[in-house]
Write an enzyme that holds these catalytic residues in place. Structure first.
Site, PDB file in Angstrom:
ATOM      1  N   HIS A  37       0.837  -1.211   0.000  1.00  0.00           N
ATOM      2  CA  HIS A  37       0.000   0.000   0.000  1.00  0.00           C
ATOM      3  C   HIS A  37       0.873   1.263   0.000  1.00  0.00           C
ATOM      4  CE1 HIS A  37      -2.837  -2.887   2.183  1.00  0.00           C
ATOM      5  NE2 HIS A  37      -3.517  -2.543   1.119  1.00  0.00           N
ATOM      6  N   LYS A 149      -0.957  -6.550  -7.948  1.00  0.00           N
ATOM      7  CA  LYS A 149      -1.339  -7.697  -7.105  1.00  0.00           C
ATOM      8  C   LYS A 149      -2.771  -8.146  -7.418  1.00  0.00           C
ATOM      9  CE  LYS A 149      -1.564 -10.249  -3.278  1.00  0.00           C
ATOM     10  NZ  LYS A 149      -2.783  -9.883  -2.618  1.00  0.00           N
ATOM     11  N   SER A 186      -2.769  -7.944   3.077  1.00  0.00           N
ATOM     12  CA  SER A 186      -3.340  -7.716   4.421  1.00  0.00           C
ATOM     13  C   SER A 186      -3.752  -9.031   5.053  1.00  0.00           C
ATOM     14  CB  SER A 186      -4.573  -6.811   4.316  1.00  0.00           C
ATOM     15  OG  SER A 186      -4.245  -5.639   3.631  1.00  0.00           O
ATOM     16  N   ARG A 187      -3.965 -10.037   4.234  1.00  0.00           N
ATOM     17  CA  ARG A 187      -4.402 -11.330   4.760  1.00  0.00           C
ATOM     18  C   ARG A 187      -3.250 -12.177   5.299  1.00  0.00           C
ATOM     19  NH1 ARG A 187      -9.688 -12.581   2.367  1.00  0.00           N
ATOM     20  NH2 ARG A 187     -10.245 -10.868   0.997  1.00  0.00           N
TER      21      ARG A 187
HETATM   22  P1  AMP Z   1      -6.568  -3.763  -0.542  1.00  0.00           P
HETATM   23  O1  AMP Z   1      -6.373  -2.985   0.712  1.00  0.00           O
HETATM   24  O2  AMP Z   1      -6.187  -5.198  -0.428  1.00  0.00           O
HETATM   25  O3  AMP Z   1      -7.943  -3.548  -1.167  1.00  0.00           O
HETATM   26  O4  AMP Z   1      -5.537  -3.157  -1.581  1.00  0.00           O
HETATM   27  C1  AMP Z   1      -5.521  -1.789  -1.873  1.00  0.00           C
HETATM   28  C2  AMP Z   1      -4.609  -1.558  -3.037  1.00  0.00           C
HETATM   29  O5  AMP Z   1      -3.288  -1.988  -2.699  1.00  0.00           O
HETATM   30  C3  AMP Z   1      -5.010  -2.340  -4.297  1.00  0.00           C
HETATM   31  O6  AMP Z   1      -4.814  -1.525  -5.439  1.00  0.00           O
HETATM   32  C4  AMP Z   1      -4.060  -3.504  -4.276  1.00  0.00           C
HETATM   33  O7  AMP Z   1      -3.814  -4.037  -5.559  1.00  0.00           O
HETATM   34  C5  AMP Z   1      -2.817  -2.844  -3.713  1.00  0.00           C
HETATM   35  N1  AMP Z   1      -1.909  -3.854  -3.166  1.00  0.00           N
HETATM   36  C6  AMP Z   1      -2.221  -4.861  -2.312  1.00  0.00           C
HETATM   37  N2  AMP Z   1      -1.150  -5.634  -2.075  1.00  0.00           N
HETATM   38  C7  AMP Z   1      -0.135  -5.115  -2.809  1.00  0.00           C
HETATM   39  C8  AMP Z   1       1.233  -5.470  -2.996  1.00  0.00           C
HETATM   40  N3  AMP Z   1       1.763  -6.528  -2.400  1.00  0.00           N
HETATM   41  N4  AMP Z   1       1.972  -4.690  -3.818  1.00  0.00           N
HETATM   42  C9  AMP Z   1       1.443  -3.617  -4.446  1.00  0.00           C
HETATM   43  N5  AMP Z   1       0.166  -3.230  -4.305  1.00  0.00           N
HETATM   44  C10 AMP Z   1      -0.611  -3.972  -3.503  1.00  0.00           C
END
Ligand code: AMP
Length: 277
Positions: A37, A149, A186-187
């Site tokens: 993030h 991702k 996050s998981r």
């Molecule tokens: P999320 O909080 O999982 O909905 O993710 C929010 C944003 O962070 C989304 O655009 C995801 O694709 C991005 N994201 C999550 N994990 C990664 C990672 N390991 N590397 C880069 N971006 C990520």
């Protein structure tokens, strides 16, 4: 960092910034922030003047109520991470600020919705589009930053932006990984020590197929990848596919624009990863 929980206050603040000629970058998240993030925040800082991060665990994109309930919500730590990254604005609304009861949404984006993640998580992408549309409408960003991702999610949002003619530029940022290669998620904090070791098979299989992509038959590569995933203790794959990077149609022969995508349960945690071939 400015923190807002209501649309009106956020919009009022951003309107003032726009009048000063500032461009707005937007990073939507569901919180439980990690270096992936933060890399999106950094990209946004390089490309725009004011960076808005949203933290909202969107109920409409979860098809499993237990998954929604279990989703981590460490808001205090998240705020510290955003302050540390010098993010300008945090928007963290409650559910009632974002949704009226009984609200409906549907946008036909064709086959893209039902492939891969869409096939194993029915309704997921309608929920994703619903919340991203609402957030874009509130923030009105010049550019919005998403991670590779969630590869299919990027294509889904791109399609929505195209169909609804939204005035925002989408930027895809590379996957941030742990030192051993596991894609940050996050998981991941839900994995036990043993599951954390087994989870690495997702990355290892992607690396292996990338290495052999132009020398081995694709059907054999896929079969071998699925065998390796199935043989790993506590890992149960949903899919492993080679697809066209734009259409997500299956790729059966060597192609320069192929991406390999994988989803698997590791213990009781659902993980995804992908790699451009
Ligand atoms: P999320 O909080 O999982 O909905 O993710 C929010 C944003 O962070 C989304 O655009 C995801 O694709 C991005 N994201 C999550 N994990 C990664 C990672 N390991 N590397 C880069 N971006 C990520």
């Amino acid at each position: 960092m400015k923190k807002f929980t209501t649309k009106n206050e956020l919009q009022h603040y951003l309107q003032q910034q726009r009048l000063k000629g500032k461009s707005i970058g937007f990073v939507p998240t569901m919180g439980a922030l990690h270096a992936g993030h933060i890399s999106l925040i950094k990209s946004a800082q390089q490309q725009t003047d004011i960076v808005v991060c949203s933290i909202f665990v969107n109920p409409t994109q979860f098809n499993d109520p237990k998954d929604l309930e279990k989703y981590p919500r460490p808001l205090i730590e998240d705020i510290a991470k955003l302050e540390n990254a010098r993010c300008d604005v945090l928007f963290h609304p409650e559910v009632h600020e974002m949704y009226m009861s009984g609200e409906q949404w549907h946008l036909d984006i064709g086959a893209l919705e039902h492939k891969l993640e869409g096939a194993t998580r029915p309704g997921h992408y309608q929920g994703v589009m619903q919340v991203v549309f609402k957030l874009f409408d509130i923030v009105q960003p010049d550019k919005a930053f998403f991670g590779q991702k969630d590869y299919q999610q990027f294509l889904v949002i791109s399609k929505m932006v195209e169909l609804l003619n939204l005035n925002v530029q989408l930027v895809m940022c590379p996957i941030e990984r742990e030192a051993d290669g596991l894609a940050m998620s996050s998981r991941n904090i839900r994995l036990s020590a043993a599951e954390r070791k087994h989870a690495l098979i997702l990355f290892n299989v992607l690396e292996a197929v990338k290495r052999d992509f132009n020398i081995t038959d694709i059907a054999r590569l896929k079969k071998h990848a699925l065998e390796q995933l199935n043989n790993e203790p506590q890992v149960e794959p949903y899919y492993f596919e080679f697809v066209d990077a734009h259409t997500l149609e299956p790729v059966n022969t060597y192609s320069e624009k192929a991406v390999a995508l994988v989803a698997a349960m590791v213990g009781s945690t659902r993980l995804i990863d992908n790699m451009l071939m």
